[in-house]
Design an enzyme around this catalytic site. Sequence first.
Site, PDB file in Angstrom:
ATOM      1  N   LYS A  81     -14.293  74.813  15.520  1.00 61.25           N
ATOM      2  CA  LYS A  81     -14.864  75.569  14.426  1.00 61.25           C
ATOM      3  C   LYS A  81     -16.063  76.570  14.684  1.00 61.25           C
ATOM      4  O   LYS A  81     -16.417  76.273  15.939  1.00 61.25           O
ATOM      5  CB  LYS A  81     -15.655  74.209  13.651  1.00 61.25           C
ATOM      6  N   SER A 156     -17.514  71.442   5.078  1.00 65.33           N
ATOM      7  CA  SER A 156     -17.516  72.742   5.391  1.00 65.33           C
ATOM      8  C   SER A 156     -16.243  73.128   6.334  1.00 65.33           C
ATOM      9  O   SER A 156     -15.914  74.422   6.420  1.00 65.33           O
ATOM     10  CB  SER A 156     -18.826  73.318   6.136  1.00 65.33           C
ATOM     11  N   SER A 180     -18.685  67.131   6.450  1.00 65.82           N
ATOM     12  CA  SER A 180     -17.773  68.180   6.668  1.00 65.82           C
ATOM     13  C   SER A 180     -16.556  67.877   7.725  1.00 65.82           C
ATOM     14  O   SER A 180     -15.789  68.777   7.732  1.00 65.82           O
ATOM     15  CB  SER A 180     -18.689  69.323   7.049  1.00 65.82           C
TER      16      SER A 180
END
Lengths: 515, 509
Positions: A81, A156, A180
């Site tokens: 990420k 997210s 997330s």
Amino acid sequence: MTTDLTRSTAAALADLLTQGSISAREVAQAHLDRTAEVDTAVHSYLHVDTEGALSTADDVDRRRAAGESLHALAGVPIAVKDVIATRGLPTTCGSRILRGWVPPYDATLVTRLRTAGMPILGKTNMDEFAMGSSTEHSAYGPSHNPWDLDRIPGGSGGGSSSAVASFQAPLAIGTDTGGSIRQPAAVTGTVGTKPTYGGVSRYGLVALASSLDQAGPCTRTVLDAALLHEVIGGHDPMDSTSIDAPVPPLVEAARRADVSGLRIGIVRELTGEGFQAGVRTRFEQAVQHLVDAGAEVVEVSCPSFTYALAAYYLILPSEASSNLAKFDAMRYGLRVAPSGISDPSAEQVMAATRDAGFGDEVKRRIILGTYALSSGYYDAYYGSAQKVRRLIADDFTRAFEAADVLVSPTAPTTAFRFGDKLDDPMAMYLNDIATIPANLAGIPGISVPSGLADEDGLPAGFQILAPAMHDDRLYAVGAALEARLTAAWGGAMLDRAPALAGTGAAVGPTRTKEA
Amino acid sequence: MTTQATAEATLPLEAALAAYDPALGLEVHVELNTATKMFCGCPTEFGAEPNTQVCPVCLGLPGALPVVNVKAVESAIRIGLVLNCQIARWCRFARKNYFYPDMPKNFQTSQYDEPIAFDGFLDVELDDGAVYRVQIERAHMEEDTGKSLHVGGSTGRIHGATHSLVDYNRAGIPLIEIVTKPMLGTGERAPEIARAYVATLRDLLKALDVSDVRMEQGSMRCDVNLSLTPKGADRLGTRTETKNVNSLRSVERAVRYEIGRQAAVLSSGGSVVQETRHWHEDTGVTTSGRVKSDADDYRYFPEPDLVPVAPTAELVEALRGTLPEPPVARRRRLQTSWGFSDLEMRDVVNAGLVELVEETVRAGASPAAARKWWSGEIARRANAAGQDVPTYAASLGVAPAHVVELEALVKRGRLNDSMARQVWDAVLAAEGTPTAVADARGLELVEDTGALASAVDAVIAANPEVAAKVRDGKVAAAGALIGQVMRELRGQADAAAARALILERLGQS
Ligand SMILES: [Zn+2]
């Protein structure tokens, strides 16, 4: 029979690599090819590191040929990420303000991946600074759900979940501040773990809310999650909040998948109204599967959860407002000259840069947090939120006296369509109602697929929560459920996702690809 | 509001204090001398090339996290103990949020309502021996900021500069901020007490070996808070905070100035503005800086990236065992052992010579010689160079061993006093050790009585009139003869021996 390496689990790839029947380069190349094929449509990545991934793979192959003893996952590639600092690789956090920033250092977990010989395929998309549940708040355009490209992949960490769900990576790293990792896993039909707070080093994780953030695995199977969790977990002296104790045996728990006699607590407050019918049905069936596997069901109540969302949306913005103060155009990242000022001061440049560099959701939360911490309001807002946080932790403590793990649907609904909640922050925030309490209390949680909702045929997630430092229970229960469901479905759920190959043109909102 | 460059009206101290009572408060920032920074492993050495002692943590790079320097915490506890403070059993760091270009994270990691040490006191001895007890409110840990250098303007200040450079070497250096409670009832002695407090604190921290406490290098920095209350009133007046008063003399002068200035404002019917003020060393005045208001909101909250600091009782007690003797007691002990008068001791203390004298005595010199040589010519030169004697001596390479050696030469009778002074000057001029200098210059008292006797005889023969006066009993006249003998022997004679021989020859012994 042709073997598509991208359809393999990490565990299977690790076995093939160890046996020497495939090379790390083949594995990395297969995934890079898959990305070239589908990522125009899915947009999981903000940055693909073809050269770096292949070079790591070649290194692993060379060392293996030389007879070196390697980590079990050496040569298994991974996506990271974009909120995690990677030396030499851009790290934008999905924000314009960090466009082009290349960290001079690696996050601790990245160092561990590199030490294990895991090729890093690239950096995955995310809501800006991890604020959101859909990736619609990424400055570089949203990622798409492989099950339906018109829908959100969760947030997210929608980049990581969609990369794994679309077979662009067997493994990915996510971060979970209020859900997330788990909510994207739920809506893409994948697995995601938020470890115990302090279980995985935060050093190099660009902070959203320091007391809530935790990095963890995004995978397609429970065993893969446990394998990755063991790579990145464990004490790090660079992170003061890192727990100085051994990580419990996670892989072993996942392999044994034993739930006999285990007490499964259903949290009354996380199963009622507001949850989509199909999500509830899959949840109830999953519970029945666990009972069939020998678990015992109890109902528990956590009354303070009612206030969790409110507390979360005071603590998170407060910490975020301070964490994001460093983006001031002085040392790195974007620098914007204010228009109409001939000789701008440092403060004016900073203000112009933050105005241009941050998106609306980030600004909204900075303003909220600044307000909540202001003198005269601190006690009423931040202070009260901390009290609620303690009450929630107390609720968990009591619940874990009656049950060994707690379960709930991961998210109230399946993946929603782009734009559905973009203009209604409250509706977006409610998506995290079931995942937030774990972050507030610092306990671990996992989301595993529970099936497809009847009304829309989209994935639903099953959340398992355990007491702090008992992450092994997540894997035992998760693996048991996964085994029963896979058997019932006659194969992995993701096999039923639509094929993406040749999808070609982008679907959904326009986006800009950031290199 | 504009910055006033000109001095404001002031009342003479006496007049000011006739009408108002001062309330004085001091905030002292001390840079610890730990090898590494407060929250990272970067070195703390002073004077390195800009931005060479930095890392992701102290540069505040995204993702980097702080880790508390245990040594700094121990220093903080020792400082707290020596200031007679309570030590917190559990305390947290807090973020002080504000934007400033030389602050990498745009918040300072500090402590807010949970300081590591609180509620203490420090007894301060004044020049006349009176002791004033300064109440300590708190001592807390924090990190230093970077340093801005404003280029292109005439003043080195940000105003008028074309650009600014920032050096982050200082960012993250451990600081302890020591805050007094308001000192009341100091009256006319407020300036003196302020100075004595800072001096005592400096000596104490030096003895603790927790800081270099070099005010001129900024490792000890002082802010002076002052307000005036009309006599008889019971509420404290509006205070000003004068920043960066960085020498002992300036502390005293700044207090004096602010008392006079605030008294002039109040007595002309005005009101004191709550503000920070700048101290001007050259002109001895303070000028208005930033106006403080309720809008100054640092939005403190507990630092979530750090775990609480919870020193065990065992650790605190172990650290208590490492504390040095309190300065006042130590001073008394040394004075007795050295046999100095009050005046002599005070001179040694005020000149910052206690450690040097102690070291010199330990090396073998007599206390009198140690005092004499360290407070003479070298003190004058150090003062001219704007340094303290120990620093200056160290820069010259002059050490206690030199004093020991010089004294030995005098005691052995090789040098007389004036020769010894000559040798010391040469030592200070880096000509070598006292023995080497004496050798090189051929300095040696003439002990050969034959040489002395023939010189005496020659001088008596050459000065029959003077000799006659001495023979007649005017012994004082012998001085002229002694002088001539010394000249004859180029100073390398013992004047007392010459005198004795002259008197003997002239029948006066
Ligand atoms: Zn550093």
